[in-house]
Design a protein around this motif. Structure first.
Motif, PDB file in Angstrom:
ATOM      1  N   HIS A  10       0.847  -1.192   0.000  1.00  0.00           N
ATOM      2  CA  HIS A  10       0.000   0.000   0.000  1.00  0.00           C
ATOM      3  C   HIS A  10       0.882   1.242   0.000  1.00  0.00           C
ATOM      4  O   HIS A  10       2.009   1.216   0.520  1.00  0.00           O
ATOM      5  CB  HIS A  10      -0.898   0.051   1.239  1.00  0.00           C
ATOM      6  CG  HIS A  10      -1.887  -1.062   1.327  1.00  0.00           C
ATOM      7  ND1 HIS A  10      -1.595  -2.274   1.895  1.00  0.00           N
ATOM      8  CD2 HIS A  10      -3.181  -1.143   0.903  1.00  0.00           C
ATOM      9  CE1 HIS A  10      -2.648  -3.051   1.831  1.00  0.00           C
ATOM     10  NE2 HIS A  10      -3.633  -2.403   1.239  1.00  0.00           N
ATOM     11  N   LEU A  11       0.324   2.313  -0.552  1.00  0.00           N
ATOM     12  CA  LEU A  11       1.072   3.560  -0.654  1.00  0.00           C
ATOM     13  C   LEU A  11       0.094   4.720  -0.663  1.00  0.00           C
ATOM     14  O   LEU A  11      -0.935   4.665  -1.355  1.00  0.00           O
ATOM     15  CB  LEU A  11       1.870   3.545  -1.950  1.00  0.00           C
ATOM     16  CG  LEU A  11       3.133   4.373  -2.107  1.00  0.00           C
ATOM     17  CD1 LEU A  11       4.099   4.120  -0.972  1.00  0.00           C
ATOM     18  CD2 LEU A  11       3.783   4.032  -3.439  1.00  0.00           C
ATOM     19  N   ILE A  12       0.406   5.747   0.112  1.00  0.00           N
ATOM     20  CA  ILE A  12      -0.422   6.954   0.101  1.00  0.00           C
ATOM     21  C   ILE A  12       0.457   8.125  -0.297  1.00  0.00           C
ATOM     22  O   ILE A  12       1.519   8.335   0.294  1.00  0.00           O
ATOM     23  CB  ILE A  12      -1.065   7.212   1.477  1.00  0.00           C
ATOM     24  CG1 ILE A  12      -1.980   6.052   1.852  1.00  0.00           C
ATOM     25  CG2 ILE A  12      -1.859   8.525   1.453  1.00  0.00           C
ATOM     26  CD1 ILE A  12      -2.563   6.162   3.252  1.00  0.00           C
ATOM     27  N   LYS A  13       0.010   8.856  -1.317  1.00  0.00           N
ATOM     28  CA  LYS A  13       0.747  10.011  -1.814  1.00  0.00           C
ATOM     29  C   LYS A  13      -0.214  11.186  -1.952  1.00  0.00           C
ATOM     30  O   LYS A  13      -1.438  11.028  -1.896  1.00  0.00           O
ATOM     31  CB  LYS A  13       1.371   9.709  -3.181  1.00  0.00           C
ATOM     32  CG  LYS A  13       2.485   8.671  -3.147  1.00  0.00           C
ATOM     33  CD  LYS A  13       3.749   9.259  -2.582  1.00  0.00           C
ATOM     34  CE  LYS A  13       4.914   8.306  -2.712  1.00  0.00           C
ATOM     35  NZ  LYS A  13       6.176   8.913  -2.176  1.00  0.00           N
ATOM     36  N   THR A  14       0.339  12.370  -2.134  1.00  0.00           N
ATOM     37  CA  THR A  14      -0.486  13.553  -2.391  1.00  0.00           C
ATOM     38  C   THR A  14      -0.323  13.989  -3.841  1.00  0.00           C
ATOM     39  O   THR A  14       0.670  13.632  -4.508  1.00  0.00           O
ATOM     40  CB  THR A  14      -0.121  14.706  -1.453  1.00  0.00           C
ATOM     41  OG1 THR A  14       1.270  15.002  -1.606  1.00  0.00           O
ATOM     42  CG2 THR A  14      -0.404  14.331  -0.009  1.00  0.00           C
ATOM     43  N   ARG A  15      -1.285  14.741  -4.315  1.00  0.00           N
ATOM     44  CA  ARG A  15      -1.259  15.227  -5.702  1.00  0.00           C
ATOM     45  C   ARG A  15       0.056  15.930  -6.017  1.00  0.00           C
ATOM     46  O   ARG A  15       0.575  16.690  -5.195  1.00  0.00           O
ATOM     47  CB  ARG A  15      -2.407  16.193  -5.939  1.00  0.00           C
ATOM     48  CG  ARG A  15      -3.738  15.517  -6.148  1.00  0.00           C
ATOM     49  CD  ARG A  15      -4.830  16.537  -6.369  1.00  0.00           C
ATOM     50  NE  ARG A  15      -5.013  17.392  -5.195  1.00  0.00           N
ATOM     51  CZ  ARG A  15      -5.818  18.442  -5.140  1.00  0.00           C
ATOM     52  NH1 ARG A  15      -6.507  18.793  -6.212  1.00  0.00           N
ATOM     53  NH2 ARG A  15      -5.935  19.146  -4.042  1.00  0.00           N
ATOM     54  N   GLY A  16       0.577  15.679  -7.196  1.00  0.00           N
ATOM     55  CA  GLY A  16       1.803  16.323  -7.623  1.00  0.00           C
ATOM     56  C   GLY A  16       3.065  15.544  -7.287  1.00  0.00           C
ATOM     57  O   GLY A  16       4.121  15.805  -7.882  1.00  0.00           O
ATOM     58  N   GLN A  17       2.951  14.607  -6.353  1.00  0.00           N
ATOM     59  CA  GLN A  17       4.133  13.830  -6.002  1.00  0.00           C
ATOM     60  C   GLN A  17       4.439  12.777  -7.068  1.00  0.00           C
ATOM     61  O   GLN A  17       3.695  12.576  -8.029  1.00  0.00           O
ATOM     62  CB  GLN A  17       3.917  13.137  -4.649  1.00  0.00           C
ATOM     63  CG  GLN A  17       4.033  14.075  -3.463  1.00  0.00           C
ATOM     64  CD  GLN A  17       4.039  13.307  -2.145  1.00  0.00           C
ATOM     65  OE1 GLN A  17       3.201  12.424  -1.908  1.00  0.00           O
ATOM     66  NE2 GLN A  17       4.990  13.645  -1.278  1.00  0.00           N
ATOM     67  N   GLN A  18       5.563  12.112  -6.878  1.00  0.00           N
ATOM     68  CA  GLN A  18       6.001  11.057  -7.769  1.00  0.00           C
ATOM     69  C   GLN A  18       6.047   9.743  -6.977  1.00  0.00           C
ATOM     70  O   GLN A  18       6.262   9.745  -5.766  1.00  0.00           O
ATOM     71  CB  GLN A  18       7.391  11.398  -8.319  1.00  0.00           C
ATOM     72  CG  GLN A  18       7.986  10.351  -9.243  1.00  0.00           C
ATOM     73  CD  GLN A  18       8.938   9.401  -8.527  1.00  0.00           C
ATOM     74  OE1 GLN A  18       9.396   9.671  -7.427  1.00  0.00           O
ATOM     75  NE2 GLN A  18       9.226   8.286  -9.148  1.00  0.00           N
ATOM     76  N   VAL A  19       5.829   8.629  -7.665  1.00  0.00           N
ATOM     77  CA  VAL A  19       5.823   7.343  -6.976  1.00  0.00           C
ATOM     78  C   VAL A  19       6.543   6.299  -7.830  1.00  0.00           C
ATOM     79  O   VAL A  19       6.541   6.373  -9.067  1.00  0.00           O
ATOM     80  CB  VAL A  19       4.376   6.891  -6.688  1.00  0.00           C
ATOM     81  CG1 VAL A  19       3.634   6.529  -7.972  1.00  0.00           C
ATOM     82  CG2 VAL A  19       4.351   5.712  -5.722  1.00  0.00           C
ATOM     83  N   THR A  20       7.180   5.351  -7.161  1.00  0.00           N
ATOM     84  CA  THR A  20       7.839   4.220  -7.835  1.00  0.00           C
ATOM     85  C   THR A  20       7.330   2.916  -7.235  1.00  0.00           C
ATOM     86  O   THR A  20       7.382   2.735  -6.015  1.00  0.00           O
ATOM     87  CB  THR A  20       9.362   4.281  -7.683  1.00  0.00           C
ATOM     88  OG1 THR A  20       9.847   5.472  -8.321  1.00  0.00           O
ATOM     89  CG2 THR A  20      10.021   3.075  -8.346  1.00  0.00           C
ATOM     90  N   LEU A  21       6.837   2.049  -8.085  1.00  0.00           N
ATOM     91  CA  LEU A  21       6.356   0.736  -7.668  1.00  0.00           C
ATOM     92  C   LEU A  21       7.292  -0.319  -8.248  1.00  0.00           C
ATOM     93  O   LEU A  21       7.829  -0.147  -9.346  1.00  0.00           O
ATOM     94  CB  LEU A  21       4.928   0.500  -8.188  1.00  0.00           C
ATOM     95  CG  LEU A  21       3.912   1.619  -7.934  1.00  0.00           C
ATOM     96  CD1 LEU A  21       2.542   1.215  -8.468  1.00  0.00           C
ATOM     97  CD2 LEU A  21       3.844   1.973  -6.466  1.00  0.00           C
ATOM     98  N   ARG A  22       7.449  -1.411  -7.510  1.00  0.00           N
ATOM     99  CA  ARG A  22       8.432  -2.418  -7.907  1.00  0.00           C
ATOM    100  C   ARG A  22       7.796  -3.788  -8.091  1.00  0.00           C
ATOM    101  O   ARG A  22       6.809  -4.128  -7.420  1.00  0.00           O
ATOM    102  CB  ARG A  22       9.551  -2.482  -6.869  1.00  0.00           C
ATOM    103  CG  ARG A  22      10.368  -1.194  -6.830  1.00  0.00           C
ATOM    104  CD  ARG A  22      11.421  -1.181  -5.762  1.00  0.00           C
ATOM    105  NE  ARG A  22      12.218   0.039  -5.827  1.00  0.00           N
ATOM    106  CZ  ARG A  22      11.858   1.204  -5.308  1.00  0.00           C
ATOM    107  NH1 ARG A  22      10.713   1.308  -4.655  1.00  0.00           N
ATOM    108  NH2 ARG A  22      12.648   2.263  -5.419  1.00  0.00           N
TER     109      ARG A  22
END
Lengths: 114, 115
Positions: A10-22
């Motif tokens: 699970h991952l929680i981010k805010t608008r505008g951020q960047q995310v990396t999934l593996r």
């Protein structure tokens, strides 16, 4: 055999951020595909990696990018996150690029964008 | 382009009853057809696939599907369901020609088996 593994769960981010999934593919598999599954929808194909190159791409903007490493593991990167990017992201691996070979899916990463 | 329509979003059924989950597709080229199952908090698992040959395809867990080219359908059936069959089921197609193997999934049918 661990099958296809994905991190994080699970991952929680805010608008505008960047995310990396593996994603780590099933042993013996060299092709990795990524899917986005919005709530109540079927999976939508994002792209497929084979021999460290993007081989096919679905109808997703350039904010979605990926990478495949020499050990066949893969990353999905999403830049400038939007609320609409909230979804379950599934990784699938297969023995080659052929469409009819069985894809093995991982459990997914649940991304929530606030 | 391809499209997949799963005609029922939810199918409630009692244990040991038969069930049919419907899938229709649209495509300008020939396609391969698949059914996947997704249990809660898990990825998708292949139930069965149609590539060519006999139009009746048998899969895992007692499921079978019949390909009907004239009606562009690929309905999934099971003669007697168990509580453990409660899950989300997805129909998918992949085009055979054109060099593009991009799969298209339906929106899913939730099978709910009651005791």
């Amino acid at each position: 055999d661990a099958g296809v593994t994905q991190s994080p769960t699970h991952l929680i981010k805010t608008r505008g951020q960047q995310v990396t999934l593996r994603c780590s593919p099933k042993s013996g598999h060299d092709t990795v595909s990524w899917y986005q599954q919005a709530l109540g929808q079927g999976p939508q194909f994002i792209f497929q990696y084979y021999e460290e190159e993007e081989r096919q791409r679905g109808n997703f903007p350039d904010r979605f990018s990926g990478h495949q490493f020499p050990n066949y593991s893969s990353e999905l990167n999403v830049n400038a996150l939007l609320l609409g990017d909230s979804a379950l992201y599934l990784c699938a691996s297969s023995v080659d690029r052929s469409s009819y070979n069985e894809q093995f899916f991982g459990p997914g990463t649940r991304l929530t964008v606030l | 382009a391809q499209s997949v329509t799963q005609l029922d979003s939810q199918v409630p059924v009692f244990e040991e009853a038969p069930v049919e989950l419907r899938c229709n597709y649209s495509s300008s080229v020939s396609v391969y057809l698949f059914w996947y199952v997704q249990y809660p908090n898990q990825g998708l698992q292949l139930l069965l696939k149609y590539l060519s040959g006999s139009t009746l395809v048998k899969g895992i867990n007692g499921f079978e599907a019949e390909f009907n080219k004239s009606q562009t359908s690929f309905h999934l059936r099971k003669p007697s369901v168990h509580i453990s069959d409660t899950a989300e089921y997805f129909c998918a197609v992949i085009p055979i020609s054109g060099g593009s193997y991009i799969p298209t999934f339906g929106r899913g049918t939730s099978l709910i088996v009651h005791p």
